[in-house]
Scaffold this active site. Structure first.
Site, short mmCIF file in Angstrom:
data_model
loop_
_atom_site.label_atom_id
_atom_site.label_comp_id
_atom_site.label_asym_id
_atom_site.label_seq_id
_atom_site.Cartn_x
_atom_site.Cartn_y
_atom_site.Cartn_z
CE LYS A 92 59.55 8.71 62.52
NZ LYS A 92 60.45 7.54 62.46
CD GLU A 152 54.30 8.58 50.53
OE1 GLU A 152 54.04 7.74 51.41
OE2 GLU A 152 53.44 9.03 49.75
CB ILE A 176 56.12 1.85 50.89
CG1 ILE A 176 57.04 0.72 51.34
CG2 ILE A 176 54.94 1.30 50.09
CD1 ILE A 176 56.36 -0.33 52.20
CE LYS A 191 57.21 5.36 60.90
NZ LYS A 191 58.15 4.24 60.98
N GLY A 205 66.05 3.57 57.41
CA GLY A 205 67.41 3.66 56.88
C GLY A 205 67.61 4.92 56.06
N1 HSE Z 1 62.52 4.21 63.61
C1 HSE Z 1 61.74 4.14 62.42
C2 HSE Z 1 61.50 2.70 62.07
C3 HSE Z 1 62.43 4.86 61.31
O1 HSE Z 1 62.22 1.85 62.57
O2 HSE Z 1 60.58 2.40 61.29
C4 HSE Z 1 61.61 5.01 60.06
O3 HSE Z 1 60.47 5.78 60.30
#
Ligand code: HSE
Length: 418
Positions: free
Chosen positions: A99, A123, A130, A199, A297
């Site tokens: 990211k 993705e 998702i 993100k 996860g």
């Molecule tokens: N550390 C991120 C989160 C992992 O908790 O969303 C998934 O991108």
């Protein structure tokens, strides 16, 4: 690459996501993808895979002509950028879950994709399981996408759920998020909102064609949310969530930010608990649509990586339609936000900066107010991040109408409140 061609993968990283992908690939023989080599940083670590699969030499993967797909799931953004750039230049398609790397290097990555003609898919970097990027890319015409509101970080959502529903304290909730493999290696990225903001940076590109560096967005995490804030939220019948939001303004620009927000119990996002993510899209004619799934996860993230690998079999590429085929939108700053601010001492809050103040509570412990303030004030100043002050947005926080504002302010001045 033709649709029947065998995919030969070189994988960078064998942590939570890398190992998840290894297992998922073993259970998906129909994909016809072979994992040829895995590049890791630490050769001493015990791995649940044959030793001859691993190397520490990145060039073994990057220079192997048989490897036609590089999958990169490491957590060092600078190293990831070098790997991805080299892989594209060496005529390989790339799938990445990094990211931070994507958010920080998007203009360069766009250029590389154009120059090389090779595909870069990511993705899993957005909301893990998702498929939100592909939906934004393929489904929503620019003019019809009125707003998006999303929970994009699993760890902070997990921590807030555990704190406020299971009464765990912050440290224990974070520790659990780390043990379950949700948190970043540096959990500050989750807790202070960096990960969600990264993100949001590239989701804004796929939604609206906006290219902005992450530090130019207004964002915060959950680091200042206290038990007192949770108590107020409860009194008002709200949950608290870390929400990324974008909304088209009347002037055609887009308001965008990532901040904690009060969520009504009947809001779709109230349904999103623990490590789940959720995205509510509001579009012309369709009204609201809700996407929901695990946002962190090993397997949920690996599932999205797998889907990207699979899409490479039919030469799928992001077209960045909103950027290249529509008129890209710009970020706007001419709007106001309805906020709750809690503080230890009034001297830390510049009351005169508020357009109006609707509620004022000066109890014994933590004090708070509810008011309307300009986006620019929050963007340009830091008082709301310091001295144990916390800021939480109200539901539907964006306000554009300035006329009522003037009237209210006048009435407060007359009443001697500001
Ligand atoms: N550390 C991120 C989160 C992992 O908790 O969303 C998934 O991108």
């Amino acid at each position: 690459m033709d649709a029947h061609k065998q995919l030969t993968i070189g994988l960078f990283g064998f942590g939570v996501v890398g190992e998840g992908l290894y297992k998922v690939l073993q259970q998906t023989p129909s994909l016809k993808a072979t994992l040829k080599k895995v590049c890791i940083k630490n050769p001493e670590k015990k791995r649940n895979a044959p030793a001859d699969l691993f190397t520490t030499d990145k060039n073994i993967l990057l220079n192997d002509p048989e490897i036609n797909v590089i999958v990169e799931v490491i957590d060092d953004a600078d190293a990831a950028f070098k790997i991805v750039s080299k892989a594209l230049k060496n005529k390989k398609d790339v799938v990445s879950a990094s990211k931070k790397m994507i958010a920080e290097h998007l203009p360069a990555l766009l250029k590389l994709q154009e120059e090389t003609g090779h595909s870069l898919l990511y993705e899993s970097a957005a909301c893990a399981s998702i498929p939100v990027i592909r939906n934004l890319e393929e489904y929503y015409d620019n003019d019809l996408l009125h707003s998006i509101k999303a929970i994009v970080n699993g760890s902070t959502n997990f921590i807030l759920t555990k704190m406020f529903e299971d009464k765990l304290d912050f440290r224990d909730a974070l520790l659990l998020a780390q043990q379950l493999g949700f948190a970043e290696s540096n959990p500050k990225l989750d807790v202070e909102g960096y990960d969600a903001n990264n993100k949001w940076t590239f989701l804004l590109t796929h939604a609206y064609g906006i290219i902005e560096s992450p530090e130019n967005l207004l964002f915060s995490g959950i680091q200042n949310i206290s038990a007192d804030d949770a108590r107020v939220a409860k009194e008002k019948n709200f949950d608290i969530k870390l929400v990324a939001q974008a909304k088209k303004l009347n002037n055609g620009k887009v308001a965008a930010f990532v901040l904690p927000q009060f969520i009504k119990h009947d809001d779709h996002l109230a349904f999103v608990k623990n490590e789940y993510n959720g995205v509510v899209i509001e579009s012309g004619f369709a009204d609201k649509q809700f996407f929901y799934g695990k946002g962190a996860g090993s397997f949920p993230t690996a599932s999205a990586v797998l889907s990207d690998i699979s899409a490479l079999r039919y030469q799928y590429k992001y077209e960045y339609k909103k950027l290249y085929h529509h008129k890209p939108h710009e970020l706007g700053d001419d709007f106001y936000l309805r906020v709750y601010v809690s503080f230890d001492d009034l001297k830390f809050v510049p009351r005169e900066k508020f357009e109006w103040i609707e509620e004022w509570h000066a109890g014994e412990q933590k004090k708070y107010l509810v008011g309307v303030i300009s986006y620019k004030e929050l963007k340009d100043n830091n008082w709301w991040r310091k001295h144990n002050t916390s800021l939480i947005l109200f539901p539907d926080p964006v306000i554009e109408n300035v006329e009522i504002r003037g009237l209210k302010k006048k009435s407060l001045e007359l009443a001697g409140l500001i």
